[in-house]
Design a protein around this motif. Structure first.
Motif, mmCIF file in Angstrom:
data_model
loop_
_atom_site.group_PDB
_atom_site.id
_atom_site.type_symbol
_atom_site.label_atom_id
_atom_site.label_comp_id
_atom_site.label_asym_id
_atom_site.label_seq_id
_atom_site.Cartn_x
_atom_site.Cartn_y
_atom_site.Cartn_z
ATOM 1 N N GLY A 182 0.760 -1.243 0.000
ATOM 2 C CA GLY A 182 0.000 0.000 0.000
ATOM 3 C C GLY A 182 0.790 1.292 0.000
ATOM 4 O O GLY A 182 0.408 2.255 -0.661
ATOM 5 N N SER A 183 1.886 1.365 0.701
ATOM 6 C CA SER A 183 2.611 2.631 0.874
ATOM 7 C C SER A 183 3.710 2.868 -0.157
ATOM 8 O O SER A 183 4.394 3.885 -0.108
ATOM 9 C CB SER A 183 3.248 2.653 2.263
ATOM 10 N N MET A 184 3.880 1.969 -1.100
ATOM 11 C CA MET A 184 5.092 1.983 -1.923
ATOM 12 C C MET A 184 4.995 2.700 -3.270
ATOM 13 O O MET A 184 6.008 2.916 -3.927
ATOM 14 C CB MET A 184 5.567 0.545 -2.153
ATOM 15 N N ARG A 185 3.817 3.092 -3.743
ATOM 16 C CA ARG A 185 3.690 3.678 -5.083
ATOM 17 C C ARG A 185 4.669 4.827 -5.340
ATOM 18 O O ARG A 185 5.377 4.813 -6.350
ATOM 19 C CB ARG A 185 2.264 4.121 -5.376
ATOM 20 N N PRO A 186 4.764 5.849 -4.476
ATOM 21 C CA PRO A 186 5.677 6.956 -4.806
ATOM 22 C C PRO A 186 7.142 6.518 -4.889
ATOM 23 O O PRO A 186 7.910 7.048 -5.688
ATOM 24 C CB PRO A 186 5.466 7.970 -3.680
ATOM 25 N N HIS A 187 7.506 5.517 -4.111
ATOM 26 C CA HIS A 187 8.893 5.037 -4.127
ATOM 27 C C HIS A 187 9.181 4.240 -5.402
ATOM 28 O O HIS A 187 10.257 4.352 -5.980
ATOM 29 C CB HIS A 187 9.171 4.198 -2.886
ATOM 30 N N VAL A 188 8.210 3.450 -5.844
ATOM 31 C CA VAL A 188 8.375 2.692 -7.083
ATOM 32 C C VAL A 188 8.419 3.662 -8.263
ATOM 33 O O VAL A 188 9.189 3.463 -9.211
ATOM 34 C CB VAL A 188 7.259 1.633 -7.244
ATOM 35 N N GLU A 189 7.637 4.730 -8.207
ATOM 36 C CA GLU A 189 7.691 5.755 -9.264
ATOM 37 C C GLU A 189 9.091 6.347 -9.366
ATOM 38 O O GLU A 189 9.639 6.475 -10.462
ATOM 39 C CB GLU A 189 6.673 6.867 -8.988
#
Length: 170
Positions: free
Chosen positions: A29-36
């Motif tokens: 859940g919390s990882m989208r900005p980091h993967v971007e």
């Protein structure tokens, strides 16, 4: 230098071995900005892979999914990291230990004996399950694979304390 004293170098060798590289990406859940951010960085850094190098992409939350098997070069890998952003839901929990065991098994089965093998783990280290550090280290050693952890800051919802991480970034 050895014990502070200069010493003559008598032998030096360098090897140009190919590399088999697995990106193991936390899509909880919390990882989208980091993967971007990682996908953007990959566009500028991955072209340094040589033609004989191979990369793969595996994602995990509570389950592990191989997104791209080992393929030569970096073009398809960069494209697949972009696809992760479009197709993963980023709304589940995390089982880092399972993902690391799965990644080690993958590298043992698919990694070339004549190549260096490495896993790059991108995570906030917020596992929902128990960690098994010693077992995972044994599995990585058995797969003759090194691991590098890109540890990102954990997002903590308001009013909640930081959950205990699995320890992979410690």
């Amino acid at each position: 230098r050895e014990q502070g004293k200069g010493r003559e170098i008598k032998n030096f060798a360098a090897e140009e071995l190919p590399i088999d590289l697995l990106f193991l990406v936390d899509v909880s859940g919390s990882m989208r900005p980091h993967v971007e951010r990682m996908a953007v960085a990959a566009h500028s850094t991955l072209p340094s892979l040589r033609e004989e190098d191979r990369m793969a992409v595996m994602v995990f939350d509570r389950n592990t999914r191989l997104r791209m098997p080992l393929r030569p070069g970096s073009t398809e890998g960069r494209r697949e990291l972009d696809n992760v952003l479009r197709s993963e839901r980023f709304n589940n929990g995390t089982d880092i230990t399972r993902a690391l065991y799965d990644a080690a098994r993958f590298m043992k089965r698919q990694g070339r004996k004549e190549a260096r093998r490495a896993i790059v783990l991108l995570t906030d280290d917020m596992t929902g399950n128990e960690s098994d550090t010693f077992g995972v280290v044994r599995a990585l050693r058995d797969a003759e694979t090194v691991m590098s952890v890109l540890l990102v800051p954990a997002a903590t919802p308001r009013g909640m304390g930081r959950r205990r991480g699995g320890g992979w970034g410690n």
